[in-house]
Design a protein around this motif. Structure first.
Motif, short mmCIF file in Angstrom:
data_model
loop_
_atom_site.label_atom_id
_atom_site.label_comp_id
_atom_site.label_asym_id
_atom_site.label_seq_id
_atom_site.Cartn_x
_atom_site.Cartn_y
_atom_site.Cartn_z
N LYS A 6 -43.93 -146.49 -33.55
CA LYS A 6 -44.76 -147.98 -34.69
C LYS A 6 -45.84 -148.14 -33.61
N ASN A 15 -52.87 -139.94 -37.02
CA ASN A 15 -51.45 -139.12 -37.52
C ASN A 15 -51.79 -138.26 -35.79
N ASP A 59 -51.15 -144.03 -44.19
CA ASP A 59 -50.11 -145.19 -44.67
C ASP A 59 -48.48 -144.69 -45.57
N ASP A 62 -43.74 -143.06 -42.53
CA ASP A 62 -42.50 -144.30 -41.93
C ASP A 62 -41.74 -143.71 -41.33
N LYS A 64 -39.80 -144.80 -39.53
CA LYS A 64 -38.00 -145.19 -39.62
C LYS A 64 -37.12 -144.36 -40.60
N LYS A 65 -37.64 -143.50 -41.31
CA LYS A 65 -37.44 -142.99 -42.64
C LYS A 65 -38.09 -141.37 -42.47
N HIS A 66 -38.91 -141.09 -41.92
CA HIS A 66 -39.16 -139.60 -41.62
C HIS A 66 -38.84 -139.30 -40.24
#
Length: 79
Positions: A6, A15, A59, A62, A64-66
């Motif tokens: 984050k 990235n 974009d 994520d 939290k998700k990944h």
């Protein structure tokens, strides 16, 4: 690792840079002398962060998700 990701997103890091920071955190947490093993285990997470779309895919990442989905699971047995 989510916090690190984050922060990188907030700073508009690439990235690749975000993944590099996450990789460093994982290796530090792992405390394993075999960093090559950690790098192999992080291959799926690297693909999720960097992806095949290159830097334009930021974009889609994520934290939290990944991170939960691709972070290697460690099992230890204590005797």
């Amino acid at each position: 690792m989510v916090k690190t990701a984050k922060e990188g997103i907030k700073q508009q890091d690439s990235n690749s840079k975000i993944y590099g920071k996450m990789q460093a955190v994982f290796i530090e947490m792992d405390k394993s002398p075999a960093t090559n093993s950690a790098m192999k285990e992080l291959k799926d997470l690297k693909e999720a962060v960097i992806g095949s779309g290159g830097e334009d895919a930021k974009d889609a990442f994520d934290p939290k998700k990944h991170i939960d989905a691709y972070l290697p699971v460690r099992l230890t047995s204590r005797g």
